[in-house]
Design a protein around this motif. Structure first.
Motif, PDB file in Angstrom:
ATOM      1  N   VAL A 180       0.965  -1.195  -0.055  1.00 19.06           N
ATOM      2  CA  VAL A 180       0.018   0.050   0.028  1.00 19.06           C
ATOM      3  C   VAL A 180       0.625   1.265  -0.006  1.00 19.06           C
ATOM      4  CG1 VAL A 180      -1.722   1.445   1.489  1.00 19.06           C
ATOM      5  CG2 VAL A 180      -2.025  -1.113   1.011  1.00 19.06           C
ATOM      6  N   SER A 181       1.889   1.110   0.904  1.00 21.58           N
ATOM      7  CA  SER A 181       2.574   2.398   1.098  1.00 21.58           C
ATOM      8  C   SER A 181       3.465   2.504  -0.411  1.00 21.58           C
ATOM      9  CB  SER A 181       3.708   2.478   1.998  1.00 21.58           C
ATOM     10  OG  SER A 181       2.954   2.831   3.292  1.00 21.58           O
ATOM     11  N   ALA A 182       4.034   1.639  -0.922  1.00 22.35           N
ATOM     12  CA  ALA A 182       4.886   1.413  -2.080  1.00 22.35           C
ATOM     13  C   ALA A 182       4.121   2.119  -3.410  1.00 22.35           C
ATOM     14  CB  ALA A 182       5.357  -0.041  -2.520  1.00 22.35           C
ATOM     15  N   LEU A 183       2.777   1.585  -3.359  1.00 16.71           N
ATOM     16  CA  LEU A 183       1.807   2.294  -4.591  1.00 16.71           C
ATOM     17  C   LEU A 183       1.540   3.794  -4.179  1.00 16.71           C
ATOM     18  CD1 LEU A 183       0.052   1.850  -6.850  1.00 16.71           C
ATOM     19  CD2 LEU A 183      -1.595   0.961  -5.664  1.00 16.71           C
ATOM     20  N   GLU A 191       3.063  11.748  -9.747  1.00 25.94           N
ATOM     21  CA  GLU A 191       2.376  13.073  -9.985  1.00 25.94           C
ATOM     22  C   GLU A 191       3.323  14.278  -9.746  1.00 25.94           C
ATOM     23  OE1 GLU A 191      -1.984  14.025  -8.642  1.00 25.94           O
ATOM     24  OE2 GLU A 191      -0.455  13.996  -6.901  1.00 25.94           O
ATOM     25  N   ASP A 192       4.383  14.033  -8.897  1.00 25.83           N
ATOM     26  CA  ASP A 192       5.398  15.321  -8.881  1.00 25.83           C
ATOM     27  C   ASP A 192       6.251  15.437  -9.927  1.00 25.83           C
ATOM     28  OD1 ASP A 192       3.853  15.996  -6.781  1.00 25.83           O
ATOM     29  OD2 ASP A 192       5.407  15.340  -5.099  1.00 25.83           O
ATOM     30  N   ASN A 193       6.230  14.211 -10.912  1.00 24.90           N
ATOM     31  CA  ASN A 193       7.460  13.956 -11.855  1.00 24.90           C
ATOM     32  C   ASN A 193       8.713  13.870 -11.208  1.00 24.90           C
ATOM     33  OD1 ASN A 193       8.384  13.724 -14.434  1.00 24.90           O
ATOM     34  ND2 ASN A 193       8.606  15.765 -14.639  1.00 24.90           N
ATOM     35  N   HIS A 194       8.733  13.343  -9.874  1.00 23.03           N
ATOM     36  CA  HIS A 194      10.213  13.109  -9.207  1.00 23.03           C
ATOM     37  C   HIS A 194      11.230  12.432 -10.110  1.00 23.03           C
ATOM     38  CE1 HIS A 194      12.708  11.879  -6.049  1.00 23.03           C
ATOM     39  NE2 HIS A 194      12.045  12.407  -4.947  1.00 23.03           N
ATOM     40  N   PRO A 195      12.457  12.817 -10.119  1.00 25.77           N
ATOM     41  CA  PRO A 195      13.630  12.044 -10.795  1.00 25.77           C
ATOM     42  C   PRO A 195      13.846  10.768 -10.719  1.00 25.77           C
ATOM     43  CG  PRO A 195      14.395  13.655  -9.713  1.00 25.77           C
ATOM     44  CD  PRO A 195      12.930  14.175  -9.515  1.00 25.77           C
ATOM     45  N   SER A 196      13.439  10.331  -9.236  1.00 25.31           N
ATOM     46  CA  SER A 196      13.610   8.978  -8.902  1.00 25.31           C
ATOM     47  C   SER A 196      12.335   8.242  -8.917  1.00 25.31           C
ATOM     48  CB  SER A 196      14.346   9.213  -7.765  1.00 25.31           C
ATOM     49  OG  SER A 196      15.595   9.420  -7.511  1.00 25.31           O
ATOM     50  N   HIS A 326      -1.930  11.463   1.930  1.00 25.43           N
ATOM     51  CA  HIS A 326      -0.451  11.310   2.604  1.00 25.43           C
ATOM     52  C   HIS A 326      -0.122  12.805   3.044  1.00 25.43           C
ATOM     53  CE1 HIS A 326       3.650  10.621   2.859  1.00 25.43           C
ATOM     54  NE2 HIS A 326       3.993  11.494   2.185  1.00 25.43           N
ATOM     55  N   ARG A 327      -0.040  13.202   4.124  1.00 27.88           N
ATOM     56  CA  ARG A 327       0.439  14.370   4.720  1.00 27.88           C
ATOM     57  C   ARG A 327      -0.731  15.411   4.298  1.00 27.88           C
ATOM     58  NH1 ARG A 327       3.965  12.335   8.211  1.00 27.88           N
ATOM     59  NH2 ARG A 327       5.958  12.194   7.540  1.00 27.88           N
ATOM     60  N   GLY A 328      -2.004  14.995   4.231  1.00 29.92           N
ATOM     61  CA  GLY A 328      -3.063  15.720   3.922  1.00 29.92           C
ATOM     62  C   GLY A 328      -3.518  16.082   2.517  1.00 29.92           C
ATOM     63  N   ARG A 329      -2.648  15.028   1.765  1.00 32.95           N
ATOM     64  CA  ARG A 329      -2.582  15.228   0.229  1.00 32.95           C
ATOM     65  C   ARG A 329      -3.321  13.942  -0.385  1.00 32.95           C
ATOM     66  NH1 ARG A 329       2.751  15.460  -3.410  1.00 32.95           N
ATOM     67  NH2 ARG A 329       1.807  15.010  -5.374  1.00 32.95           N
ATOM     68  N   PRO A 330      -4.191  13.980  -1.227  1.00 34.07           N
ATOM     69  CA  PRO A 330      -4.856  12.782  -1.733  1.00 34.07           C
ATOM     70  C   PRO A 330      -3.825  11.911  -2.622  1.00 34.07           C
ATOM     71  CG  PRO A 330      -6.264  14.833  -2.608  1.00 34.07           C
ATOM     72  CD  PRO A 330      -5.246  15.227  -1.676  1.00 34.07           C
ATOM     73  N   VAL A 331      -3.963  10.467  -2.276  1.00 36.15           N
ATOM     74  CA  VAL A 331      -3.056   9.636  -3.168  1.00 36.15           C
ATOM     75  C   VAL A 331      -3.792   9.451  -4.334  1.00 36.15           C
ATOM     76  CG1 VAL A 331      -1.800   7.421  -3.109  1.00 36.15           C
ATOM     77  CG2 VAL A 331      -1.882   8.744  -1.111  1.00 36.15           C
ATOM     78  N   VAL A 336      -0.229   7.244 -11.631  1.00 37.14           N
ATOM     79  CA  VAL A 336       0.826   6.309 -12.033  1.00 37.14           C
ATOM     80  C   VAL A 336       1.138   6.044 -13.395  1.00 37.14           C
ATOM     81  CG1 VAL A 336       1.762   3.837 -11.342  1.00 37.14           C
ATOM     82  CG2 VAL A 336       0.741   5.203  -9.507  1.00 37.14           C
ATOM     83  N   SER A 337       2.226   6.520 -13.948  1.00 36.24           N
ATOM     84  CA  SER A 337       2.110   6.234 -15.627  1.00 36.24           C
ATOM     85  C   SER A 337       3.543   6.165 -15.781  1.00 36.24           C
ATOM     86  CB  SER A 337       1.491   7.380 -16.272  1.00 36.24           C
ATOM     87  OG  SER A 337       2.110   8.555 -15.712  1.00 36.24           O
ATOM     88  N   ARG A 338       4.036   5.948 -17.086  1.00 39.04           N
ATOM     89  CA  ARG A 338       5.475   5.621 -17.478  1.00 39.04           C
ATOM     90  C   ARG A 338       6.214   5.080 -16.841  1.00 39.04           C
ATOM     91  NH1 ARG A 338       7.353  11.765 -17.705  1.00 39.04           N
ATOM     92  NH2 ARG A 338       5.987  12.018 -15.835  1.00 39.04           N
ATOM     93  N   MET A 339       5.623   3.956 -16.294  1.00 39.16           N
ATOM     94  CA  MET A 339       6.200   2.972 -15.536  1.00 39.16           C
ATOM     95  C   MET A 339       5.577   1.650 -15.862  1.00 39.16           C
ATOM     96  SD  MET A 339       5.139   3.656 -11.529  1.00 39.16           S
ATOM     97  CE  MET A 339       5.294   2.201 -11.069  1.00 39.16           C
TER      98      MET A 339
END
Length: 407
Positions: A180-183, A191-196, A326-331, A336-339
């Protein structure tokens, strides 16, 4: 009174420690006695002393013991190194020298009563073709209260931070509970386009949606209000420990629940152990002792993490309903894309039933069809999904190819 049960247990273990230490010392002396006419008597005494000396738990992490691994047709030395650490967990790297670049992989271990070393076999298999890191969680009873709380949000945040240490586009494999946490981490990073953000996410026997074919474990979690779990299972860490008075779900209570599910089997195993020792069957005895050395190494769970997991994952099913925060932000799992997304289940899994992990495929609508893989392994239970012969011979080759195609 229930909240002081852990203190009473620790006091009892401290008071009886001299008996176990004495039995261990006597056993070492007895092993020096030459073989002869009294072998039968010595064997029985050795068996008794062994059982007395082993009548305890350990709260220290066992060693992984992975010194080398076969890569192709070469045996390569493996060195453990801490790549990054927080008070609650270390990002442990199994470094291999003299090997070309391999896909970087974060193996996410459960925080569910046993140490991450329970996955040593999984790690050793993955090391053949991957540059492996693991979430090596610390025992809360050793973490001072001044370090603060550790809840479900903190767990997810650790995964994001750990992935950030691996560099661009690593791979993530989550075993059981942390699915659950991994997803959630993957959704936030996408969503944040995080480089990692992960290049692939593999969820193995994880409780994404426990409304599907509920197991005994799932039904128990819903059978009582969350206040019952808080009143009856949460204790304070004993004052003898570094984490004194931290609120936890104690490891020994969890172990009691594990053992009670198969009590007859565990009693028989210890009777077999005594018989093997009495008969001088050292290899058979060593196999049982090795298993229980790991099984009786337990870690506590932070109270916040345990209660939030029971409530959010097993009682209220927030993730599959699109209500997890997560920290008040909807998950947003649609982000989830480009993976690549792979889900794995076991036919005979009595902890996480068929369909519960597959549910992630329906939630992640942004993943292209050609980057999805689902595998249901016939003939295996929960642990067979990530350990044993069928994991090595049937599941791992699929995972390896999936990761390499998406690298």
């Amino acid at each position: 009174m229930m909240s002081m049960y852990y203190q009473a247990f620790q006091n009892h273990m401290d008071l009886t420690a001299p008996w176990r230490d004495g039995a261990s010392s006597a056993l070492r002396f007895l092993n020096l006695v030459p073989q002869g006419a009294s072998d039968q008597m010595v064997g029985r005494l050795s068996a008794a002393l062994e059982l007395i000396s082993r009548s305890t738990l350990t709260y220290d992490r066992p060693a992984y013991g992975i010194d080398s691994v076969m890569v192709g047709n070469r045996e390569i030395a493996v060195t453990e190194e801490i790549a990054y650490a927080t008070p609650f967990g270390s990002l442990l790297h199994f470094r291999k020298d003299g090997v070309g670049e391999q896909p970087r992989m974060l193996l996410v271990a459960p925080m569910s009563g046993h140490f991450a070393t329970l996955l040593r076999g999984t790690v050793k298999t993955l090391l053949q073709d991957h540059d492996v890191y693991i979430t090596d969680w610390h025992n809360p009873r050793d973490i001072p209260r001044s370090e603060g709380r550790f809840g479900l949000d903190d767990y997810t945040e650790h995964l994001i931070d750990f992935l950030g240490q691996l560099g661009p586009r690593p791979h993530m494999v989550a075993i059981c509970q942390p699915s659950v946490s991994a997803l959630a981490a993957a959704a936030i990073m996408c969503e944040d386009n995080h480089p990692s953000r992960p290049a692939t996410l593999t969820l193995m026997a994880g409780p994404i949606d426990t409304r599907i074919q509920p197991t005994r474990v799932n039904e128990f979690a819903k059978s009582k209000p969350i206040e019952w779990f808080e009143r009856n299972l949460i204790n304070y860490v004993p004052v003898q420990c570094r984490g004194a008075l931290r609120k936890v779900y104690p490891g020994f209570v969890q172990l009691t629940a594990f053992v009670s599910m198969n009590l007859e089997r565990h009693i028989k195993q210890h009777m077999d152990l005594a018989n093997h020792i009495a008969k001088g069957e050292k290899e058979k005895a060593a196999t049982i002792k090795t298993f229980y050395d790991e099984y009786f190494a337990v870690m506590d769970l932070p109270a916040e993490f345990y209660i939030e997991t029971v409530r959010d994952v097993f009682q209220e099913h927030l993730l599959p309903q699109g209500r997890l925060m997560h920290r008040g932000r909807p998950v947003n799992t649609k982000a989830v894309s480009r993976m690549g997304l792979m889900t794995v289940e076991g036919e005979k899994d009595d902890i996480c039933a068929i369909g519960q992990t597959l549910a992630a495929q329906d939630l992640c609508t942004g993943v292209r069809a050609y980057r999805r893989v689902h595998h249901m392994q016939a003939g295996v239970g929960h642990y067979g999904v990530f350990s044993g012969k069928r994991w090595n011979n049937e599941i791992y080759p699929l995972l390896r190819d999936f990761v390499h195609v998406n690298s």
